[in-house]
Motif scaffolding. Structure first.
Motif, PDB file in Angstrom:
ATOM      1  N   ARG A 134       0.837  -1.200   0.000  1.00 28.59           N
ATOM      2  CA  ARG A 134       0.000   0.000   0.000  1.00 28.59           C
ATOM      3  C   ARG A 134       0.874   1.252   0.000  1.00 28.59           C
ATOM      4  NH1 ARG A 134      -4.160   0.061   4.712  1.00 28.59           N
ATOM      5  NH2 ARG A 134      -4.588  -1.953   3.725  1.00 28.59           N
ATOM      6  N   GLY A 135       1.962   1.193   0.767  1.00 22.48           N
ATOM      7  CA  GLY A 135       2.880   2.326   0.786  1.00 22.48           C
ATOM      8  C   GLY A 135       3.519   2.560  -0.575  1.00 22.48           C
ATOM      9  N   ILE A 136       3.928   1.483  -1.239  1.00 26.89           N
ATOM     10  CA  ILE A 136       4.492   1.600  -2.593  1.00 26.89           C
ATOM     11  C   ILE A 136       3.469   2.200  -3.544  1.00 26.89           C
ATOM     12  CG2 ILE A 136       5.274   0.256  -4.585  1.00 26.89           C
ATOM     13  CD1 ILE A 136       6.633  -1.642  -2.588  1.00 26.89           C
ATOM     14  N   SER A 137       2.227   1.725  -3.446  1.00 24.32           N
ATOM     15  CA  SER A 137       1.163   2.236  -4.297  1.00 24.32           C
ATOM     16  C   SER A 137       0.913   3.720  -4.037  1.00 24.32           C
ATOM     17  CB  SER A 137      -0.123   1.432  -4.044  1.00 24.32           C
ATOM     18  OG  SER A 137      -1.204   1.943  -4.773  1.00 24.32           O
ATOM     19  N   ASN A 138       0.862   4.099  -2.767  1.00 22.90           N
ATOM     20  CA  ASN A 138       0.634   5.509  -2.422  1.00 22.90           C
ATOM     21  C   ASN A 138       1.751   6.398  -2.974  1.00 22.90           C
ATOM     22  OD1 ASN A 138      -1.672   4.816  -0.998  1.00 22.90           O
ATOM     23  ND2 ASN A 138      -0.628   4.753   0.981  1.00 22.90           N
ATOM     24  N   TYR A 139       2.987   5.943  -2.816  1.00 24.00           N
ATOM     25  CA  TYR A 139       4.117   6.748  -3.273  1.00 24.00           C
ATOM     26  C   TYR A 139       4.155   6.828  -4.789  1.00 24.00           C
ATOM     27  CZ  TYR A 139       8.816   8.766  -3.160  1.00 24.00           C
ATOM     28  OH  TYR A 139       9.902   9.596  -3.301  1.00 24.00           O
ATOM     29  N   ALA A 140       3.837   5.723  -5.464  1.00 29.32           N
ATOM     30  CA  ALA A 140       3.804   5.722  -6.931  1.00 29.32           C
ATOM     31  C   ALA A 140       2.756   6.702  -7.439  1.00 29.32           C
ATOM     32  CB  ALA A 140       3.509   4.317  -7.449  1.00 29.32           C
TER      33      ALA A 140
ATOM     34  N   PHE B 138       5.545  -1.669 -12.659  1.00 30.86           N
ATOM     35  CA  PHE B 138       5.061  -2.832 -13.415  1.00 30.86           C
ATOM     36  C   PHE B 138       6.016  -4.009 -13.271  1.00 30.86           C
ATOM     37  CE2 PHE B 138       4.591  -5.466 -17.183  1.00 30.86           C
ATOM     38  CZ  PHE B 138       3.211  -5.635 -17.238  1.00 30.86           C
ATOM     39  N   ARG B 139       7.313  -3.727 -13.321  1.00 28.36           N
ATOM     40  CA  ARG B 139       8.287  -4.817 -13.170  1.00 28.36           C
ATOM     41  C   ARG B 139       8.190  -5.473 -11.797  1.00 28.36           C
ATOM     42  NH1 ARG B 139      13.546  -1.632 -15.556  1.00 28.36           N
ATOM     43  NH2 ARG B 139      13.228  -2.101 -17.782  1.00 28.36           N
ATOM     44  N   ARG B 140       7.888  -4.681 -10.797  1.00 25.53           N
ATOM     45  CA  ARG B 140       7.809  -5.222  -9.441  1.00 25.53           C
ATOM     46  C   ARG B 140       6.507  -5.976  -9.220  1.00 25.53           C
ATOM     47  NH1 ARG B 140      10.103  -3.938  -4.411  1.00 25.53           N
ATOM     48  NH2 ARG B 140       8.774  -4.536  -2.649  1.00 25.53           N
ATOM     49  N   ASN B 141       5.405  -5.366  -9.654  1.00 27.50           N
ATOM     50  CA  ASN B 141       4.090  -5.943  -9.383  1.00 27.50           C
ATOM     51  C   ASN B 141       3.117  -5.472 -10.464  1.00 27.50           C
ATOM     52  OD1 ASN B 141       1.490  -6.563  -8.362  1.00 27.50           O
ATOM     53  ND2 ASN B 141       2.232  -6.453  -6.252  1.00 27.50           N
ATOM     54  N   PRO B 142       2.958  -6.245 -11.549  1.00 23.62           N
ATOM     55  CA  PRO B 142       2.084  -5.818 -12.649  1.00 23.62           C
ATOM     56  C   PRO B 142       0.661  -5.518 -12.210  1.00 23.62           C
ATOM     57  CG  PRO B 142       3.423  -7.705 -13.309  1.00 23.62           C
ATOM     58  CD  PRO B 142       3.628  -7.533 -11.834  1.00 23.62           C
TER      59      PRO B 142
ATOM     60  N   VAL C  61      -1.276  -1.865 -12.618  1.00 24.24           N
ATOM     61  CA  VAL C  61      -2.560  -1.668 -13.297  1.00 24.24           C
ATOM     62  C   VAL C  61      -3.551  -0.987 -12.369  1.00 24.24           C
ATOM     63  CG1 VAL C  61      -4.547  -2.854 -14.279  1.00 24.24           C
ATOM     64  CG2 VAL C  61      -2.228  -3.573 -14.905  1.00 24.24           C
ATOM     65  N   LYS C  62      -3.563  -1.383 -11.100  1.00 23.60           N
ATOM     66  CA  LYS C  62      -4.485  -0.759 -10.146  1.00 23.60           C
ATOM     67  C   LYS C  62      -4.168   0.714  -9.944  1.00 23.60           C
ATOM     68  CE  LYS C  62      -5.686  -4.837  -7.404  1.00 23.60           C
ATOM     69  NZ  LYS C  62      -5.609  -5.488  -6.063  1.00 23.60           N
ATOM     70  N   VAL C  63      -2.883   1.028  -9.842  1.00 20.77           N
ATOM     71  CA  VAL C  63      -2.489   2.424  -9.651  1.00 20.77           C
ATOM     72  C   VAL C  63      -2.920   3.260 -10.854  1.00 20.77           C
ATOM     73  CG1 VAL C  63      -0.513   3.990  -9.553  1.00 20.77           C
ATOM     74  CG2 VAL C  63      -0.598   1.998  -8.056  1.00 20.77           C
ATOM     75  N   ALA C  64      -2.695   2.736 -12.066  1.00 21.00           N
ATOM     76  CA  ALA C  64      -3.024   3.484 -13.276  1.00 21.00           C
ATOM     77  C   ALA C  64      -4.526   3.573 -13.505  1.00 21.00           C
ATOM     78  CB  ALA C  64      -2.348   2.842 -14.481  1.00 21.00           C
ATOM     79  N   ALA C  65      -5.233   2.474 -13.218  1.00 18.70           N
ATOM     80  CA  ALA C  65      -6.654   2.426 -13.551  1.00 18.70           C
ATOM     81  C   ALA C  65      -7.558   2.976 -12.454  1.00 18.70           C
ATOM     82  CB  ALA C  65      -7.065   0.981 -13.864  1.00 18.70           C
TER      83      ALA C  65
END
Length: 338
Positions: free
Chosen positions: A250-256, A280-284, A288-292
């Motif tokens: 979740r932290g990675i997603s928030n920062y991204a 994407f390389r770390r967790n496709p 996708v969730k972050v972008a979509a």
């Protein structure tokens, strides 16, 4: 314990900071808590940083200067605190500013918290090259056991916001210079805060007491490196806390999301694409969730375009592995732009 008698060591890592270190040292020297040991670590500067520091040292006997070959901010901070004599140590980068009562307020909070409290932080405001405020950080009140909050995001925000107990520094093994060696310098602060939080409680002074300077050429402006650094921090924490991987993701997603918005707002499409590719390389699935889901529709469309464009290029070539016041009027408050 009386706070007025407590010695506090202030560590100022400095590399090619001639344009800002004068104002930084003035803000430190002007602290309401006067019993300070101020240690400037010149990390191999090639400009007039040393000359500015020497100017202040001649006028203030509390200042000591240590010179070393360039080794990065983590190593410079370690050099400083290891040479310090105080039980309580505060860090300020050579382009940031402190409010006049920053040390006084944090020291009181540290003592009030007792031996279990290893770190005290305050809120910060982003400032520009002319020390004008561009935006203030969100007020946060996380205290006590804060490790899970740090996994979700660096709510402290920068390396100039905290005062640390010496024993907490020792427990955390200081700052990690290995991030720089891995080409992922940038999140040394976050990693240090996580390591301290594994053993100590945090306290907060709910005041805007740090001016955090953001410039186009400072370390945090390289978004690709910053995101790589964040992921390495997450990897270390995941190895020791496998039950909290979801929080770290979740932290990675928030920062991204934050970096992608910042890159697009600033027209920095190269950073936008590279951050998305790293994710994407770390967790496709996470990418996708972050972008979509995590971005507005127009940004999500731009993300998909940037990702496709960068991915095609990846197949063609290999990728390289202040015075900040309290409630009283001040020059800082008069010139703020928010």
């Amino acid at each position: 314990m009386s706070t007025s008698t407590c010695l506090v060591s202030v560590v100022v890592p400095a590399f090619n900071a001639e344009a800002t270190i004068d104002e930084t040292l003035r803000s430190v020297r002007s602290q309401s808590h006067e019993r300070l040991e101020i240690i400037v670590v010149d990390d191999g500067s090639t400009d007039d940083t040393l000359a500015v520091a020497e100017y202040h040292a001649k006028r203030d006997p509390r200042i000591t200067i240590i010179r070393q070959d360039n080794a990065g901010v983590a190593a410079a901070r370690n050099t400083g605190w290891q040479a310090a004599h105080a039980e309580f140590i505060a860090f300020i980068d050579a382009d940031d500013l402190w409010a006049p009562r920053k040390i006084e307020n944090q020291l009181q909070a540290m003592i009030d918290g007792g031996d279990r409290t290893g770190l005290v932080y305050s809120w910060y405001a982003w400032i520009d090259a002319k020390s004008r405020v561009s935006v203030k950080s969100d007020p946060v009140f996380h205290a006590g056991d804060v490790l899970e909050y740090l996994f979700e995001g660096n709510f402290i925000g920068n390396g100039s916001a905290a005062m640390v107990r010496r024993n907490a520094l020792i427990a955390a093994c200081g700052f990690e210079s290995g991030l720089r060696a891995s080409g992922a310098q940038g999140c040394e602060d976050l990693l240090f805060y996580c390591r301290v939080a594994e053993s100590y409680h945090f306290a907060v002074v709910p005041e805007y007491e740090i001016g955090y300077r953001y410039l186009p050429n400072n370390m945090s402006s390289d978004m690709t490196r910053m995101f790589r650094s964040w992921m390495l921090v997450a990897d270390e924490m995941a190895a020791r806390h496998p039950d909290r991987i979801a929080l770290l993701d979740r932290g990675i997603s928030n920062y991204a999301r934050w970096l992608l918005r910042r890159a697009l707002t600033g027209g920095q499409l190269v950073y936008f694409a590279s951050v998305l590719m790293l994710l994407f390389r770390r967790n496709p699935v996470l990418a996708v969730k972050v972008a979509a889901l995590g971005l507005p529709r127009d940004i999500a469309s731009a993300a998909w375009w940037a990702f496709r464009n960068l991915r095609q290029r990846e197949f063609r070539r290999p990728s390289p592995s202040f015075l900040i016041g309290d409630s009283s009027p001040s020059r800082w408050q008069k010139t703020q732009t928010i």
